[in-house]
Design an enzyme around this catalytic site. Structure first.
Site, PDB file in Angstrom:
ATOM      1  N   ARG A  14       0.839  -1.213   0.000  1.00 36.97           N
ATOM      2  CA  ARG A  14       0.000   0.000   0.000  1.00 36.97           C
ATOM      3  C   ARG A  14       0.875   1.265   0.000  1.00 36.97           C
ATOM      4  O   ARG A  14       1.026   1.928  -1.017  1.00 36.97           O
ATOM      5  CB  ARG A  14      -0.957  -0.031   1.207  1.00 36.97           C
ATOM      6  CG  ARG A  14      -2.109   0.966   1.125  1.00 36.97           C
ATOM      7  CD  ARG A  14      -1.732   2.392   1.431  1.00 36.97           C
ATOM      8  NE  ARG A  14      -1.133   2.565   2.748  1.00 36.97           N
ATOM      9  CZ  ARG A  14      -0.604   3.704   3.175  1.00 36.97           C
ATOM     10  NH1 ARG A  14      -0.594   4.777   2.400  1.00 36.97           N
ATOM     11  NH2 ARG A  14      -0.054   3.781   4.376  1.00 36.97           N
ATOM     12  N   HIS A 206       5.378   4.605  12.607  1.00 39.86           N
ATOM     13  CA  HIS A 206       5.358   4.530  11.134  1.00 39.86           C
ATOM     14  C   HIS A 206       6.337   5.592  10.634  1.00 39.86           C
ATOM     15  O   HIS A 206       6.008   6.767  10.536  1.00 39.86           O
ATOM     16  CB  HIS A 206       3.923   4.810  10.663  1.00 39.86           C
ATOM     17  CG  HIS A 206       3.713   4.857   9.182  1.00 39.86           C
ATOM     18  ND1 HIS A 206       3.004   3.894   8.490  1.00 39.86           N
ATOM     19  CD2 HIS A 206       4.078   5.765   8.243  1.00 39.86           C
ATOM     20  CE1 HIS A 206       2.945   4.212   7.199  1.00 39.86           C
ATOM     21  NE2 HIS A 206       3.595   5.350   7.028  1.00 39.86           N
ATOM     22  N   HIS A 208       8.923   7.144   7.896  1.00 36.86           N
ATOM     23  CA  HIS A 208       9.524   7.249   6.566  1.00 36.86           C
ATOM     24  C   HIS A 208      10.998   7.613   6.769  1.00 36.86           C
ATOM     25  O   HIS A 208      11.377   8.184   7.783  1.00 36.86           O
ATOM     26  CB  HIS A 208       8.774   8.281   5.719  1.00 36.86           C
ATOM     27  CG  HIS A 208       7.449   7.759   5.239  1.00 36.86           C
ATOM     28  ND1 HIS A 208       7.269   7.247   3.978  1.00 36.86           N
ATOM     29  CD2 HIS A 208       6.261   7.619   5.875  1.00 36.86           C
ATOM     30  CE1 HIS A 208       6.017   6.838   3.850  1.00 36.86           C
ATOM     31  NE2 HIS A 208       5.374   7.046   4.987  1.00 36.86           N
ATOM     32  N   CYS A 239       4.481   9.313   0.069  1.00 39.78           N
ATOM     33  CA  CYS A 239       3.068   9.681   0.045  1.00 39.78           C
ATOM     34  C   CYS A 239       2.830  10.660  -1.090  1.00 39.78           C
ATOM     35  O   CYS A 239       3.566  11.629  -1.253  1.00 39.78           O
ATOM     36  CB  CYS A 239       2.669  10.319   1.373  1.00 39.78           C
ATOM     37  SG  CYS A 239       0.967  10.889   1.412  1.00 39.78           S
TER      38      CYS A 239
HETATM   39  P1  HMG Z   1     -13.388  14.351  -1.912  1.00 38.70           P
HETATM   40  O1  HMG Z   1     -13.217  14.733  -3.322  1.00 38.70           O
HETATM   41  O2  HMG Z   1     -13.480  15.421  -0.881  1.00 38.70           O
HETATM   42  O3  HMG Z   1     -14.576  13.321  -1.721  1.00 38.70           O
HETATM   43  O4  HMG Z   1     -12.198  13.387  -1.529  1.00 38.70           O
HETATM   44  P2  HMG Z   1     -16.087  13.331  -2.134  1.00 38.70           P
HETATM   45  O5  HMG Z   1     -16.811  12.559  -1.070  1.00 38.70           O
HETATM   46  O6  HMG Z   1     -16.551  14.718  -2.462  1.00 38.70           O
HETATM   47  O7  HMG Z   1     -16.090  12.444  -3.476  1.00 38.70           O
HETATM   48  C1  HMG Z   1     -15.522  12.898  -4.684  1.00 38.70           C
HETATM   49  C2  HMG Z   1     -15.374  11.734  -5.648  1.00 38.70           C
HETATM   50  O8  HMG Z   1     -14.525  10.735  -5.080  1.00 38.70           O
HETATM   51  C3  HMG Z   1     -16.668  11.033  -5.988  1.00 38.70           C
HETATM   52  O9  HMG Z   1     -16.549  10.519  -7.294  1.00 38.70           O
HETATM   53  C4  HMG Z   1     -16.668   9.869  -5.036  1.00 38.70           C
HETATM   54  O10 HMG Z   1     -17.427   8.780  -5.509  1.00 38.70           O
HETATM   55  C5  HMG Z   1     -15.215   9.496  -5.010  1.00 38.70           C
HETATM   56  P3  HMG Z   1     -17.135  11.292  -8.571  1.00 38.70           P
HETATM   57  O11 HMG Z   1     -18.598  11.485  -8.262  1.00 38.70           O
HETATM   58  O12 HMG Z   1     -16.387  12.590  -8.646  1.00 38.70           O
HETATM   59  O13 HMG Z   1     -16.825  10.354  -9.699  1.00 38.70           O
HETATM   60  N1  HMG Z   1     -14.850   8.833  -3.745  1.00 38.70           N
HETATM   61  C6  HMG Z   1     -14.317   7.602  -3.661  1.00 38.70           C
HETATM   62  N2  HMG Z   1     -13.955   6.707  -4.596  1.00 38.70           N
HETATM   63  C7  HMG Z   1     -13.436   5.543  -4.166  1.00 38.70           C
HETATM   64  N3  HMG Z   1     -13.255   5.234  -2.850  1.00 38.70           N
HETATM   65  C8  HMG Z   1     -13.607   6.111  -1.902  1.00 38.70           C
HETATM   66  C9  HMG Z   1     -14.160   7.344  -2.291  1.00 38.70           C
HETATM   67  N4  HMG Z   1     -14.592   8.425  -1.609  1.00 38.70           N
HETATM   68  C10 HMG Z   1     -15.022   9.311  -2.500  1.00 38.70           C
HETATM   69  N5  HMG Z   1     -13.421   5.805  -0.610  1.00 38.70           N
HETATM   70  C11 HMG Z   1     -11.263  11.568  -0.291  1.00 38.70           C
HETATM   71  C12 HMG Z   1     -12.082  12.839  -0.243  1.00 38.70           C
HETATM   72  C13 HMG Z   1     -10.869  11.197   1.108  1.00 38.70           C
HETATM   73  C14 HMG Z   1     -12.115  10.470  -0.910  1.00 38.70           C
HETATM   74  C15 HMG Z   1     -10.029  11.825  -1.181  1.00 38.70           C
HETATM   75  O14 HMG Z   1      -9.374  12.958  -0.698  1.00 38.70           O
HETATM   76  C16 HMG Z   1      -9.068  10.681  -1.205  1.00 38.70           C
HETATM   77  O15 HMG Z   1      -9.360   9.608  -1.696  1.00 38.70           O
HETATM   78  N6  HMG Z   1      -7.879  10.866  -0.668  1.00 38.70           N
HETATM   79  C17 HMG Z   1      -6.900   9.793  -0.638  1.00 38.70           C
HETATM   80  C18 HMG Z   1      -5.686  10.231  -0.004  1.00 38.70           C
HETATM   81  C19 HMG Z   1      -4.733   9.076   0.101  1.00 38.70           C
HETATM   82  O16 HMG Z   1      -5.023   7.931  -0.197  1.00 38.70           O
HETATM   83  N7  HMG Z   1      -3.504   9.416   0.540  1.00 38.70           N
HETATM   84  C20 HMG Z   1      -2.485   8.438   0.712  1.00 38.70           C
HETATM   85  C21 HMG Z   1      -2.740   7.533   1.867  1.00 38.70           C
HETATM   86  S1  HMG Z   1      -2.453   8.292   3.459  1.00 38.70           S
HETATM   87  C22 HMG Z   1      -0.757   8.057   3.706  1.00 38.70           C
HETATM   88  O17 HMG Z   1      -0.068   7.599   2.839  1.00 38.70           O
HETATM   89  C23 HMG Z   1      -0.204   8.399   5.055  1.00 38.70           C
HETATM   90  C24 HMG Z   1       0.135   7.150   5.897  1.00 38.70           C
HETATM   91  O18 HMG Z   1       1.054   6.308   5.226  1.00 38.70           O
HETATM   92  C25 HMG Z   1       0.752   7.610   7.221  1.00 38.70           C
HETATM   93  C26 HMG Z   1       1.909   8.579   6.968  1.00 38.70           C
HETATM   94  O19 HMG Z   1       2.954   8.183   6.468  1.00 38.70           O
HETATM   95  O20 HMG Z   1       1.665   9.762   7.265  1.00 38.70           O
HETATM   96  C27 HMG Z   1      -1.113   6.351   6.219  1.00 38.70           C
HETATM   97 MG    MG Z   2       3.160   6.532   5.182  1.00 33.61          MG
END
Ligand code: HMG
Ligand code: MG
Length: 298
Positions: A14, A206, A208, A239
């Site tokens: 992931r 966690h 990096h 990220c």
């Molecule tokens: P948004 O645009 O505010 O959400 O995004 P929304 O509810 O307004 O939805 C907009 C569109 O996204 C819609 O589709 C939804 O269906 C779709 P459209 O009508 O435009 O076609 N949507 C989704 N699709 C699939 N799965 C879902 C989903 N939710 C909405 N769950 C949202 C808000 C949170 C969804 C967006 O900002 C997002 O997906 N962000 C992802 C960020 C991410 O994955 N970042 C990396 C992981 S975190 C990380 O790496 C840190 C970590 O490792 C710890 C560290 O190191 O710090 C964990």
């Molecule tokens: Mg991370």
């Protein structure tokens, strides 16, 4: 004294792959997860049910979860930012769902498009649904040691989000150094505040490795009794919403250190090294694990 045993959560499939520009086909991810399963991890972060527009590389998550060969008792985790993500994780039979917030307001906006308070409100539904379905719940807190957008992150902000994740019913809480800026004393200062809010055996580090401090920070956390660490095979990753951030600490390096310290992980380092070679060959680059490269060269 240091913990006698630690849990290593392998996050390569992931966190490691989410930032790759070139599409990594599902079958490669599946093969990687299967290799990691056979290495003996108790917990593998295999998927993220997030918007494919935000993180295209994770669009194959359902396919991956459906096709991996699961070992009983291994926890296969998936990131779930909202109820849409939770429903997908439920359908994919994730053993654990991960709500991911931030101790930094600026990063919260960039990563999940809402404020910290809004994110916690959003997570309430996910937490409740996870409990109803008997699925483990983990909370991840980004930028606990510093933020690429706002710089300093106050210790009080970290403590506050740990408390909120605890109140949501998290079984485990990750304290994340998203951009790898922490150093050992800083790590201990943050971890001490986290320990003030949540049981020490439920906290994870966690880290990096952007600034090469991750192993030192893990050691500093071991001194405080933290016994869960996240790492990424071959040091994959970064990220997409933390510019310039490099991968997680390499799993092979962590395992090599744990072996030397006489700390049990239950994981076969040689199989992890092979898995690291496998994914590095696919990505057509040299792996980022120093221990992995040394062992592979023997
Ligand atoms: P948004 O645009 O505010 O959400 O995004 P929304 O509810 O307004 O939805 C907009 C569109 O996204 C819609 O589709 C939804 O269906 C779709 P459209 O009508 O435009 O076609 N949507 C989704 N699709 C699939 N799965 C879902 C989903 N939710 C909405 N769950 C949202 C808000 C949170 C969804 C967006 O900002 C997002 O997906 N962000 C992802 C960020 C991410 O994955 N970042 C990396 C992981 S975190 C990380 O790496 C840190 C970590 O490792 C710890 C560290 O190191 O710090 C964990
Ligand atoms: Mg991370």
């Amino acid at each position: 004294s240091l913990p006698k045993q630690v849990k290593i959560v392998e996050v390569g499939p992931r966190d490691g792959l989410q930032n790759e520009k070139e599409n990594v086909p599902a079958e490669i991810k599946i093969a990687l997860v299967n290799r990691l399963t056979s290495a003996g991890f108790q917990n593998i972060e295999a998927a993220a049910f997030v918007s494919p527009k935000w993180v295209p590389q994770m669009a194959t998550s359902a396919e991956v979860m459906a096709a991996i060969t699961r070992k009983p008792d291994v926890i296969y985790s998936a990131l779930t930012p909202n109820m849409q993500g939770f429903e997908a994780a439920l359908a994919a039979r994730a053993d654990e769902v991960v709500i991911f917030g931030s101790a930094s307001e600026a990063f919260s906006q960039k990563n999940i498009n809402c404020s910290i308070a809004e994110s916690i409100a959003r997570f309430e539904g996910v937490a409740k649904a996870a409990k109803e379905h008997g699925i483990r719940l983990r909370g991840s807190i980004s930028c606990a040691f510093g933020c690429p957008y706002q710089g300093e992150v106050p210790l009080d902000a970290v403590a506050d989000v740990v408390g909120r994740m605890r109140d949501l019913g998290c079984d485990e809480i990750d304290i994340a150094d998203t951009i790898g800026v922490a150093t050992p004393r800083k790590t201990q200062a943050v971890m001490e505040r986290a320990i003030g809010e949540f049981r020490v055996d439920g906290l994870s580090g966690h880290f990096h490795d952007t600034y090469g401090q991750a192993l030192a920070n893990i050691y500093a956390s071991l001194e405080l009794g933290i016994s869960i660490y996240h790492s990424s095979v071959s040091g994959l990753g970064g990220c997409p919403y933390a510019k310039g951030a490099t991968g997680n600490v390499a799993t092979e390096d962590v395992l090599y250190m744990m072996q030397g310290l006489g700390i049990d992980t239950g994981i076969d380092l040689d199989i992890v090294v092979d898995a690291g070679q496998f994914i590095s060959q696919f990505l057509n680059r040299k792996g980022a694990s120093r221990a992995g490269n040394a062992i592979a060269a023997k």
